[in-house]
Write an enzyme that holds these catalytic residues in place. Structure first.
Site, PDB file in Angstrom:
ATOM      1  N   ARG A  33       8.456 -12.758 -76.421  1.00 13.54           N
ATOM      2  CA  ARG A  33       8.919 -12.688 -77.814  1.00 13.54           C
ATOM      3  C   ARG A  33       8.632 -13.984 -78.571  1.00 13.54           C
ATOM      4  O   ARG A  33       8.649 -13.997 -79.805  1.00 13.54           O
ATOM      5  CB  ARG A  33      10.404 -12.309 -77.863  1.00 13.54           C
ATOM      6  CG  ARG A  33      10.647 -10.849 -77.486  1.00 13.54           C
ATOM      7  CD  ARG A  33      12.115 -10.492 -77.542  1.00 13.54           C
ATOM      8  NE  ARG A  33      12.901 -11.254 -76.598  1.00 13.54           N
ATOM      9  CZ  ARG A  33      13.085 -10.920 -75.311  1.00 13.54           C
ATOM     10  NH1 ARG A  33      12.541  -9.821 -74.841  1.00 13.54           N
ATOM     11  NH2 ARG A  33      13.802 -11.683 -74.518  1.00 13.54           N
ATOM     12  N   GLU A  82      18.608 -19.278 -62.497  1.00 14.17           N
ATOM     13  CA  GLU A  82      19.963 -19.222 -61.940  1.00 14.17           C
ATOM     14  C   GLU A  82      19.906 -18.618 -60.530  1.00 14.17           C
ATOM     15  O   GLU A  82      20.533 -19.102 -59.602  1.00 14.17           O
ATOM     16  CB  GLU A  82      20.842 -18.393 -62.866  1.00 14.17           C
ATOM     17  CG  GLU A  82      22.306 -18.715 -62.693  1.00 14.17           C
ATOM     18  CD  GLU A  82      23.166 -17.942 -63.676  1.00 14.17           C
ATOM     19  OE1 GLU A  82      22.634 -17.414 -64.668  1.00 14.17           O
ATOM     20  OE2 GLU A  82      24.376 -17.857 -63.409  1.00 14.17           O
TER      21      GLU A  82
END
Ligand code: AMP
Length: 179
Positions: free
Chosen positions: A63, A100
């Site tokens: 994006r 993460e």
């Protein structure tokens, strides 16, 4: 809050539990359906960076390509792509970085940036800052100096700006809609 920020937030759609349970996904696709709003967004980015002498804009897959190329074209600057591993066809430089859970690899064409170019790194959204930080380091590896970061959305409660300011103390950072 600026009217532009209010209007961006009104356009963005929250999708709970996407792509995994517990994530509130900020869907920016409705923004792209509003050409007037897109024009105002590009103007805001351009005004913010008009005093920064840059040679190119670097967009982060995927994006980050949307306003990234539009902004580069508006500013009459080259646009450079950073993609996930295995998507760019010519010779690339790669960088692994920690997520993460697990890790990711990003790539840039090794001839995409001229040595010494000053660049602005753009993505749609800043969360923890890991993606933008790794992208900026990759730009440095191919000889660029990172002078700024721009995002449509800043999830400020995740402190991405602090990560970027620590890694790139002189870079100008802008998020048009802050949550
Ligand atoms: P981060 O590396 O944590 O800053 O994550 C930023 C990248 O993940 C951007 O490319 C975003 O498009 C995407 N992203 C992370 N969190 C979200 C979210 N809540 N909604 C939409 N996109 C997100």
């Amino acid at each position: 809050m600026l009217q532009l920020e209010t209007d961006i937030k009104a356009a963005i759609r929250d999708i709970p539990d996407f792509p995994i349970p517990g994530i509130l996904f900020k869907d920016v696709t409705p923004v792209f359906k509003d050409p007037e709003l897109c024009t105002r967004i590009l103007e805001a980015f351009a005004i913010h960076y008009q005093t920064v002498e840059i040679d190119a804009i670097v967009g982060i897959e995927s994006r980050g390509f949307l306003f990234g190329l539009a902004l580069a074209t508006r500013m009459r600057k080259p646009f450079v792509l950073i993609r996930k591993a295995g998507k760019l066809p010519a010779k690339t430089i790669k960088l692994n970085y920690a997520l993460e859970y697990g890790e990711a690899t990003i790539e840039i064409h090794d001839d995409a940036i001229e040595k010494g170019w000053k660049v602005l790194v753009h993505d749609d959204l800043l969360a923890t800052g890991g993606t933008a930080h790794a992208s900026a380091r990759l730009c440095e590896q191919v000889g660029a100096e990172v002078l700024g970061f721009s995002f449509l959305v800043d999830l400020s409660f995740l402190n991405g700006k602090a990560v970027l300011s620590k890694g790139f103390p002189s870079a100008k950072i802008i998020g048009l809609a802050t949550y």
